[in-house]
Motif scaffolding. Structure first.
Motif, PDB file in Angstrom:
ATOM      1  N   SER A 132      -0.141  97.551 -65.923  1.00 31.64           N
ATOM      2  CA  SER A 132       0.275  98.538 -64.999  1.00 31.64           C
ATOM      3  C   SER A 132       0.482  98.240 -63.564  1.00 31.64           C
ATOM      4  O   SER A 132       1.559  98.295 -63.061  1.00 31.64           O
ATOM      5  N   LEU A 170       2.896 103.333 -59.711  1.00 35.73           N
ATOM      6  CA  LEU A 170       2.201 103.542 -60.713  1.00 35.73           C
ATOM      7  C   LEU A 170       2.346 104.301 -61.722  1.00 35.73           C
ATOM      8  O   LEU A 170       2.632 104.190 -63.075  1.00 35.73           O
ATOM      9  N   VAL A 205      -2.586 105.633 -63.493  1.00 37.59           N
ATOM     10  CA  VAL A 205      -2.959 105.149 -64.836  1.00 37.59           C
ATOM     11  C   VAL A 205      -4.263 104.656 -64.692  1.00 37.59           C
ATOM     12  O   VAL A 205      -5.362 105.076 -64.478  1.00 37.59           O
TER      13      VAL A 205
END
Length: 139
Positions: free
Chosen positions: A77, A88, A134
């Motif tokens: 990520s 993100l 995330v």
């Protein structure tokens, strides 16, 4: 209200560098663009100086490792966002989070691709934090 509307605020603070010795490597190599070693913290409230915070280390280069429980996912990520925690989120439909206001702060400090980084963001609750960042702050 959209997820973006729920984010209380984001600001950039002074850069702080951390060494590779934060944790032992546990995975494969992650790139040749320089060292990427960061410290990630999450805590309640809206102060960078929060006392009751959780902190993990994350190494994304030269190997993947650290104390982050999802180091490989978090590194993927961060690589996709080039180390920018505000870049993100990757969703087209805002996540289903409550409007409950229970603010949390997330911080990232260290070295990304050989350059010092330090940033933090305030989120209205943990659901919004995890939906927006995330796997990076999922610990």
């Amino acid at each position: 209200m959209s997820c973006t509307g729920r984010v209380v605020g984001v600001s950039i603070s002074a850069a702080v560098a951390f060494g590779v010795s934060m944790a032992a490597p546990v995975g494969a190599t992650a790139g040749a663009d320089g060292q990427s070693v960061v410290s990630l913290s999450v805590g309640p409230g809206v102060s960078v100086e929060v006392a009751d915070k959780r902190t993990v280390s994350l190494i994304c280069a030269p190997t993947v490792g650290g104390t982050h429980p999802k180091a490989e996912e978090a590194c993927k990520s961060l690589v996709a966002a080039d180390g920018n925690i505000r870049a993100l989120a990757d969703f087209t439909v805002p996540p289903l989070c409550s409007d409950e206001f229970d603010p949390v702060i997330a911080t990232i400090d260290g070295v990304w691709r050989g350059k010092p980084i330090s940033d933090h963001g305030f989120f209205s609750n943990v659901c919004v934090l995890r939906a927006t960042t995330v796997s990076v702050f999922d610990f």
